[in-house]
Write a protein that holds these residues in place. Structure first.
Motif, PDB file in Angstrom:
ATOM      1  N   GLY A   1       1.472 -14.509   8.541  1.00 52.12           N
ATOM      2  CA  GLY A   1       2.302 -13.883   7.520  1.00 52.12           C
ATOM      3  C   GLY A   1       1.400 -13.150   6.541  1.00 52.12           C
ATOM      4  O   GLY A   1       0.221 -13.478   6.401  1.00 52.12           O
ATOM      5  N   GLY A   2       1.957 -12.131   5.841  1.00 58.03           N
ATOM      6  CA  GLY A   2       1.145 -11.387   4.903  1.00 58.03           C
ATOM      7  C   GLY A   2      -0.088 -10.821   5.579  1.00 58.03           C
ATOM      8  O   GLY A   2      -0.009 -10.183   6.632  1.00 58.03           O
ATOM      9  N   ASP A   3      -1.257 -11.077   4.973  1.00 59.56           N
ATOM     10  CA  ASP A   3      -2.518 -10.611   5.575  1.00 59.56           C
ATOM     11  C   ASP A   3      -3.333 -11.785   6.108  1.00 59.56           C
ATOM     12  O   ASP A   3      -4.562 -11.738   6.129  1.00 59.56           O
ATOM     13  N   GLU A   4      -2.637 -12.825   6.551  1.00 57.52           N
ATOM     14  CA  GLU A   4      -3.289 -13.997   7.136  1.00 57.52           C
ATOM     15  C   GLU A   4      -3.110 -13.997   8.656  1.00 57.52           C
ATOM     16  O   GLU A   4      -1.991 -13.833   9.158  1.00 57.52           O
TER      17      GLU A   4
ATOM     18  N   GLY B   1       0.168  -0.226   3.440  1.00 52.23           N
ATOM     19  CA  GLY B   1      -0.241  -1.593   3.734  1.00 52.23           C
ATOM     20  C   GLY B   1       0.192  -2.032   5.122  1.00 52.23           C
ATOM     21  O   GLY B   1      -0.565  -2.699   5.841  1.00 52.23           O
ATOM     22  N   ASP B   2       1.400  -1.647   5.520  1.00 53.90           N
ATOM     23  CA  ASP B   2       1.879  -1.992   6.863  1.00 53.90           C
ATOM     24  C   ASP B   2       1.030  -1.326   7.940  1.00 53.90           C
ATOM     25  O   ASP B   2       0.756  -1.922   8.987  1.00 53.90           O
ATOM     26  N   LEU B   3       0.613  -0.084   7.693  1.00 57.89           N
ATOM     27  CA  LEU B   3      -0.246   0.601   8.653  1.00 57.89           C
ATOM     28  C   LEU B   3      -1.588  -0.108   8.788  1.00 57.89           C
ATOM     29  O   LEU B   3      -2.142  -0.207   9.892  1.00 57.89           O
ATOM     30  N   VAL B   4      -2.108  -0.611   7.668  1.00 54.52           N
ATOM     31  CA  VAL B   4      -3.366  -1.361   7.703  1.00 54.52           C
ATOM     32  C   VAL B   4      -3.199  -2.628   8.540  1.00 54.52           C
ATOM     33  O   VAL B   4      -4.046  -2.959   9.371  1.00 54.52           O
ATOM     34  N   LEU B   5      -2.103  -3.348   8.340  1.00 55.61           N
ATOM     35  CA  LEU B   5      -1.861  -4.576   9.097  1.00 55.61           C
ATOM     36  C   LEU B   5      -1.743  -4.288  10.596  1.00 55.61           C
ATOM     37  O   LEU B   5      -2.230  -5.060  11.427  1.00 55.61           O
TER      38      LEU B   5
ATOM     39  N   LYS C   1      -4.528  -6.593  -1.267  1.00 54.12           N
ATOM     40  CA  LYS C   1      -3.574  -6.436  -2.370  1.00 54.12           C
ATOM     41  C   LYS C   1      -3.754  -5.084  -3.053  1.00 54.12           C
ATOM     42  O   LYS C   1      -2.781  -4.424  -3.425  1.00 54.12           O
ATOM     43  N   LYS C   2      -5.004  -4.646  -3.175  1.00 50.73           N
ATOM     44  CA  LYS C   2      -5.270  -3.357  -3.823  1.00 50.73           C
ATOM     45  C   LYS C   2      -4.720  -2.205  -2.987  1.00 50.73           C
ATOM     46  O   LYS C   2      -4.252  -1.190  -3.527  1.00 50.73           O
ATOM     47  N   VAL C   3      -4.773  -2.352  -1.662  1.00 52.22           N
ATOM     48  CA  VAL C   3      -4.198  -1.316  -0.800  1.00 52.22           C
ATOM     49  C   VAL C   3      -2.715  -1.158  -1.086  1.00 52.22           C
ATOM     50  O   VAL C   3      -2.204  -0.038  -1.249  1.00 52.22           O
ATOM     51  N   ASN C   4      -1.993  -2.269  -1.167  1.00 52.36           N
ATOM     52  CA  ASN C   4      -0.564  -2.213  -1.476  1.00 52.36           C
ATOM     53  C   ASN C   4      -0.309  -1.657  -2.862  1.00 52.36           C
ATOM     54  O   ASN C   4       0.595  -0.835  -3.072  1.00 52.36           O
ATOM     55  N   ASP C   5      -1.105  -2.104  -3.850  1.00 52.75           N
ATOM     56  CA  ASP C   5      -0.883  -1.687  -5.235  1.00 52.75           C
ATOM     57  C   ASP C   5      -1.166  -0.205  -5.444  1.00 52.75           C
ATOM     58  O   ASP C   5      -0.443   0.478  -6.186  1.00 52.75           O
ATOM     59  N   VAL C   6      -2.221   0.301  -4.798  1.00 51.31           N
ATOM     60  CA  VAL C   6      -2.646   1.688  -5.020  1.00 51.31           C
ATOM     61  C   VAL C   6      -1.962   2.660  -4.064  1.00 51.31           C
ATOM     62  O   VAL C   6      -1.530   3.746  -4.461  1.00 51.31           O
ATOM     63  N   HIS C   7      -1.853   2.269  -2.802  1.00 50.73           N
ATOM     64  CA  HIS C   7      -1.366   3.201  -1.782  1.00 50.73           C
ATOM     65  C   HIS C   7       0.073   2.929  -1.338  1.00 50.73           C
ATOM     66  O   HIS C   7       0.646   3.742  -0.604  1.00 50.73           O
ATOM     67  N   GLY C   8       0.630   1.788  -1.722  1.00 51.50           N
ATOM     68  CA  GLY C   8       2.005   1.482  -1.364  1.00 51.50           C
ATOM     69  C   GLY C   8       2.118   0.593  -0.146  1.00 51.50           C
ATOM     70  O   GLY C   8       1.184   0.458   0.644  1.00 51.50           O
ATOM     71  N   HIS C   9       3.297  -0.014  -0.002  1.00 58.47           N
ATOM     72  CA  HIS C   9       3.496  -0.990   1.069  1.00 58.47           C
ATOM     73  C   HIS C   9       3.567  -0.354   2.460  1.00 58.47           C
ATOM     74  O   HIS C   9       3.221  -1.002   3.452  1.00 58.47           O
TER      75      HIS C   9
END
Length: 315
Positions: A234-237, A207-211, A196-204
């Motif tokens: 789904g999400g990060d699960e 976040g998609d690249l992380v996933l 969640k912090k990745v999305n909040d700080v670095h943007g979605h």
């Protein structure tokens, strides 16, 4: 690692369409024996033959070391057919001549079949026990048939794949349990710590690249196991399913390897994973939703224990 062959068993109308492809190919080159195959990095599986009554030593379901096949020489990147009108006159096939003579293969035409993203699927091949001539018009028509078959494969694959990560999706998991739950197995239920912090700080977008990177690591992990596959719920699960782990010691070892893999990041953020583990025996009454509920309970315990750890479900 789930093979293409195992995945095909879930596709609707695959056998019927494969038969149609071979029938059309026979209309173009009636004197040839055609077969459809799937290929992995190491093996080729003969999926379907145009006819079984042949002097050539090939059969449906046959599994061959890919290095021992002519199909291994096909250029999938350029999507070009491989043509040997007389294998005995090909100097490049000197190492293959004995095997080709034993199999009674004198001519060969191999056309690559790929998914739309470029990933290999397999081949459509024409073989004969006599010297053959493959004219350009016939080859072009066969390539068009293969292209249409590739569209079908992509549509089927899309139904069972997560669009972001290309891992299997919940539908695949559900279908798998409908067909294979009697074998027993192990479920690892993963949730990322700090996502969640990745999305909040670095943007979605970040976040998609992380996933996608997580998916790549999970895919690498399951490829080391003969009967394992990864799912994005789904999400990060995520889910990893094993069919061949029997001991708690082995589950512990694999969980620790997985945690190590998902806790090493070069970027300026802290990420790890927590895992809930549940096992199920050979049982006709296994309920996937209940299994996921149990795995989620174990995951919650891992989270509350400090994250970056794993817990077994304890009934």
């Amino acid at each position: 690692m789930v093979t293409i062959y195992q995945e095909l068993q879930m596709y609707k109308n695959f056998d019927e369409l494969a038969s149609d492809v071979l029938d059309l190919a026979k209309e173009i080159l009636p004197d040839q024996l055609f077969f459809l195959s799937s290929v992995s990095d190491t093996q080729q599986v003969i999926l379907k033959l145009s006819n079984e009554d042949t002097s050539i030593l090939v059969a449906e379901g046959m599994v061959v070391n890919l290095n021992d096949t002519l199909c291994n020489r096909i250029d999938f990147e350029k999507k070009q057919p491989l043509i040997y009108e007389d294998t005995m006159k090909e100097s490049s096939l000197a190492d293959f001549k004995n095997a080709l003579e034993e199999a009674n293969v004198r001519s060969y035409l191999g056309i690559p079949i790929s998914f739309m993203n470029g990933e290999k699927f397999g081949t459509l091949c024409a073989i004969n026990d006599e010297v053959s001539h493959f004219d350009n018009k016939s080859i072009h028509l066969l390539q068009r048939i293969v292209r249409m078959f590739s569209y079908y494969l992509d549509l089927e694959r899309f139904a069972y794949r997560d669009s972001l990560t290309d891992l299997y999706n919940r539908r695949y998991l559900s279908t798998f349990f409908e067909d294979h739950h009697k074998t027993g197995g192990v479920i690892f239920f993963l949730d990322l710590d700090g996502f969640k912090k990745v999305n909040d700080v670095h943007g979605h977008d970040e976040g998609d690249l992380v996933l996608k990177e997580v998916a790549w690591r999970l895919r690498k992990f399951v490829n080391e196991h003969r009967n394992a596959f990864a799912v994005r719920l789904g999400g990060d699960e995520f889910i990893i399913h094993f069919s061949d782990i029997s001991s708690k010691e082995e589950m512990t070892k694999q969980a620790e390897r997985l945690l190590d893999s998902l806790s090493a990041w070069d970027a300026d953020y802290q990420l790890s994973a927590s895992i809930g583990i549940v096992t199920y025996p050979i049982d006709d009454t296994i309920n996937l939703n209940m299994l996921l509920k149990h795995a989620d309970h174990a995951l919650y315990r891992a989270k509350t224990a400090g994250k970056n750890t794993y817990k077994f479900f304890d009934s």
